[in-house]
Design a protein around this motif. Structure first.
Motif, short mmCIF file in Angstrom:
data_model
loop_
_atom_site.label_atom_id
_atom_site.label_comp_id
_atom_site.label_asym_id
_atom_site.label_seq_id
_atom_site.Cartn_x
_atom_site.Cartn_y
_atom_site.Cartn_z
N MET A 1 0.49 -0.95 0.54
CA MET A 1 0.01 0.24 0.09
C MET A 1 0.69 1.72 -0.07
O MET A 1 0.56 1.84 0.61
CB MET A 1 -0.71 -0.06 1.37
N SER A 2 1.49 1.15 -0.80
CA SER A 2 2.51 2.66 -0.99
C SER A 2 2.98 2.92 -1.87
O SER A 2 2.69 2.18 -3.20
CB SER A 2 4.43 1.72 -0.21
N PRO A 3 3.35 3.98 -2.24
CA PRO A 3 3.27 4.66 -3.37
C PRO A 3 4.38 4.06 -4.30
O PRO A 3 4.58 4.44 -5.53
CB PRO A 3 3.22 6.52 -3.73
N GLU A 4 5.26 4.01 -3.24
CA GLU A 4 6.90 3.53 -4.34
C GLU A 4 6.73 2.18 -4.52
O GLU A 4 6.98 1.42 -5.66
CB GLU A 4 8.21 3.83 -3.24
N ALA A 5 5.38 1.19 -4.30
CA ALA A 5 5.17 -0.10 -5.07
C ALA A 5 4.11 -0.51 -5.82
O ALA A 5 3.36 -0.65 -5.69
CB ALA A 5 4.92 -0.79 -3.31
N ALA A 6 5.07 0.48 -7.15
CA ALA A 6 3.85 0.29 -8.59
C ALA A 6 3.69 -0.94 -9.33
O ALA A 6 3.16 -0.98 -9.74
CB ALA A 6 4.81 1.51 -9.16
N SER A 7 4.66 -2.13 -8.92
CA SER A 7 4.78 -2.77 -9.66
C SER A 7 4.01 -4.25 -8.19
O SER A 7 3.58 -4.25 -7.31
CB SER A 7 6.19 -3.87 -9.21
N PRO A 8 2.93 -5.41 -9.52
CA PRO A 8 1.71 -5.70 -8.75
C PRO A 8 2.75 -6.47 -8.35
O PRO A 8 2.02 -6.41 -6.38
CB PRO A 8 1.13 -6.00 -9.86
N GLN A 9 3.47 -6.94 -8.58
CA GLN A 9 3.72 -8.44 -7.35
C GLN A 9 5.19 -7.61 -6.50
O GLN A 9 4.94 -8.06 -5.22
CB GLN A 9 4.58 -8.98 -8.07
N LEU A 10 5.82 -6.82 -6.59
CA LEU A 10 6.19 -5.96 -5.10
C LEU A 10 5.38 -5.43 -4.17
O LEU A 10 5.09 -5.59 -2.82
CB LEU A 10 6.73 -4.63 -5.87
N ILE B 1 2.33 -6.27 -3.42
CA ILE B 1 2.00 -7.72 -2.79
C ILE B 1 2.82 -7.96 -1.60
O ILE B 1 2.21 -8.52 -0.81
CB ILE B 1 1.04 -8.93 -3.90
N LEU B 2 3.78 -8.38 -2.04
CA LEU B 2 4.55 -8.99 -1.45
C LEU B 2 4.50 -8.09 0.14
O LEU B 2 5.27 -8.29 1.28
CB LEU B 2 6.47 -8.62 -1.84
N GLN B 3 4.90 -6.51 -0.10
CA GLN B 3 4.87 -5.83 0.63
C GLN B 3 3.97 -5.78 2.08
O GLN B 3 3.92 -5.50 3.38
CB GLN B 3 5.18 -4.24 0.52
#
Length: 485
Positions: free
Chosen positions: A1-10, A12-14
């Protein structure tokens, strides 16, 4: 749920590593690309990290609004079965409204998802909202107000029961579809997504021609969270609640930072007026101009009377337009957007405004109902039925200590507050104290108790403490954007 986490895979991991564990997640899946991608991304990540102790279940809401919806739900059920994920279909039954269908469908959808989460013993719900949805929402709200909007929240508490989390809110629909295509997984296209009679569809087409539009969502979120925190501090220092009915802002509270005063007063107005939304910008500008001015007097906005006196600002529900609520045995409901009521009696009851049964002057003395024959308009009986403070508790506003405190309040302000208080009647007669105890009657916060964004959580929780109601459920997260909470 972070603006830096644009990749769907990343993303979900975060998201998974931010959760408190063990956890059981209910995935809301319609069969569209966003929710299908969410389910598969979660399934892959959970199976790759058994040490996280996270399990999945899923639910599809069939709104029964168009032909083929039942078949689509069966397709989703087959997908979930192939993945070994427990799944249920929840059907929106009954008559559908002819107007406001989208809002009604949203209410029904989340209600049914909460039921499914309860049945599965899930800890929370996740939905497939994406950055595309965020941009559309921001654009629509931007057309209605000049204020910077915080858009779709990444976490919303529904009905005080279940948190709804949106882990893909900073991932694009295109990236999610790429993920699905690489795995050969199809999705269902809802024809309503192309129907230009809906505002969101029209906005989506406009945005497709302006792909460069961006907004600093993170900054807007931080600003809202800061306002919520400062608003909570303002409540502690400057707000008083009398008898669970009459709010008072002490004079120094009206001289605080205008942004904080705007935030806090707008939400207090919504709570006192039983409204799910804060007053509009124009209304709040009128209110702020009035309460920060040099003159004394009264004004009404959002069903609330703002009574400005030398000892501060008093807020109470205006006595007009308060409709009765009929509850059969065992039934529950929300009265006037301000009180939750559950009928524990074997007879039906009516919750209505006390002004309907009060004589012209509301006394604060309490007579013994056991020793007197009480008429239908006896003041003491309906006041004794008011539950003002604790969830499931019973605190009459006419107790000795409270009676002494009320004598220090402006009589007109207190009379106004009591006149808009809930009175419990059965067969057109007020309930005796013993019967009133069988009715759960507790404060209800219309802008928060159905949908509470995490942006307003701090303020709403502090307000619950002021009203001595149960605190809101905490977020099921260990961290947000990498920060421990």
């Amino acid at each position: 749920m972070s603006p830096e986490a644009a990749s769907p895979q990343l993303a979900i991991l975060q998201f998974l590593t931010s959760l408190q564990s063990p956890a059981r997640i209910l995935v809301a899946i319609s069969g569209g690309s966003d929710s299908t991608g969410l389910l598969l991304l979660l399934d892959k990540a959970v199976k790759a990290a058994p040490h996280l102790k996270i399990s999945l279940c899923a639910a599809t809401v069939d709104h029964a609004l168009r032909a083929g919806s039942a078949d689509e739900a069966r397709e989703v059920a087959a997908l979930c079965a192939s993945l070994g994920i427990p799944h249920t279909v929840m059907i929106w039954r009954g008559d559908k409204p002819k107007t406001g269908i989208m809002a009604a469908a949203r209410e029904a959808r989340y209600g049914l998802l909460a039921t499914a989460a309860n049945d599965f013993k899930a800890d929370f719900i996740v939905t497939g909202h994406t950055f595309d949805d965020q941009r559309e929402t921001l654009q629509m709200r931007g057309m209605r107000t000049e204020q910077v909007s915080s858009g779709i929240a990444d976490a919303v508490l529904f009905d005080r029961r279940f948190w709804i989390l949106r882990p893909l809110l900073f991932s694009t629909r295109a990236d999610i579809r790429t993920f699905l295509k690489e795995r050969g997984v199809p999705w269902i296209d809802d024809p309503s997504n192309e129907d230009i009679k809906y505002e969101r569809v029209r906005m989506r087409r406009q945005l497709s021609d302006d792909a460069g539009m961006e907004m600093d969502i993170g900054a807007a979120w931080e600003e809202r969270l800061a306002l919520s925190s400062r608003g909570a501090e303002w409540l502690d220092r400057h707000f008083r609640l009398h008898g669970g009915l009459l709010g008072q802002v002490i004079p120094d509270g009206l001289r605080q930072d205008r942004a904080v005063l705007d935030y806090a007063l707008a939400r207090l107005a919504a709570v006192c007026g039983g409204q799910p939304f804060v007053p509009g910008r124009a209304q709040m500008e009128r209110v702020l101009t009035f309460v920060t001015g040099t003159g004394l007097g009264r004004m009404t906005a959002g069903r609330v009377v703002f009574d400005l006196r030398r000892d501060g600002l008093y807020l109470a529900r205006e006595s007009r337009g308060i409709l009765p609520l009929v509850l059969q045995p065992g039934e529950a409901g929300v009265w006037d957007g301000r009180f939750y009521a559950r009928n524990g009696l074997s007879t039906s009851i009516v919750v209505e405004a006390a002004t309907l049964y009060a004589p012209p002057f509301l006394c604060l003395s309490q007579e013994s109902s056991a020793s007197k024959s009480l008429g239908a308009k006896d003041t003491s009986r309906f006041i004794a039925s008011i539950t003002a403070q604790t969830r499931g508790g019973w605190i009459p506003v006419t107790s000795t200590g409270m009676r002494e405190r009320m004598h220090h309040l402006p009589k007109a302000a207190w009379k106004r507050a009591v006149a808009s208080a809930p009175a419990l009647t059965s067969e057109e007669a007020p309930l005796f104290e013993e019967s009133a105890r069988m009715v759960e009657l507790t404060p209800y916060f219309a802008p928060f108790d159905r949908f509470l964004t995490r942006f307003d959580f701090i303020f709403a929780n502090r307000l619950s403490a002021v009203f001595a109601t149960a605190p809101y459920a905490r977020l099921p997260l260990r961290s947000i954007d990498g920060k421990t909470i």
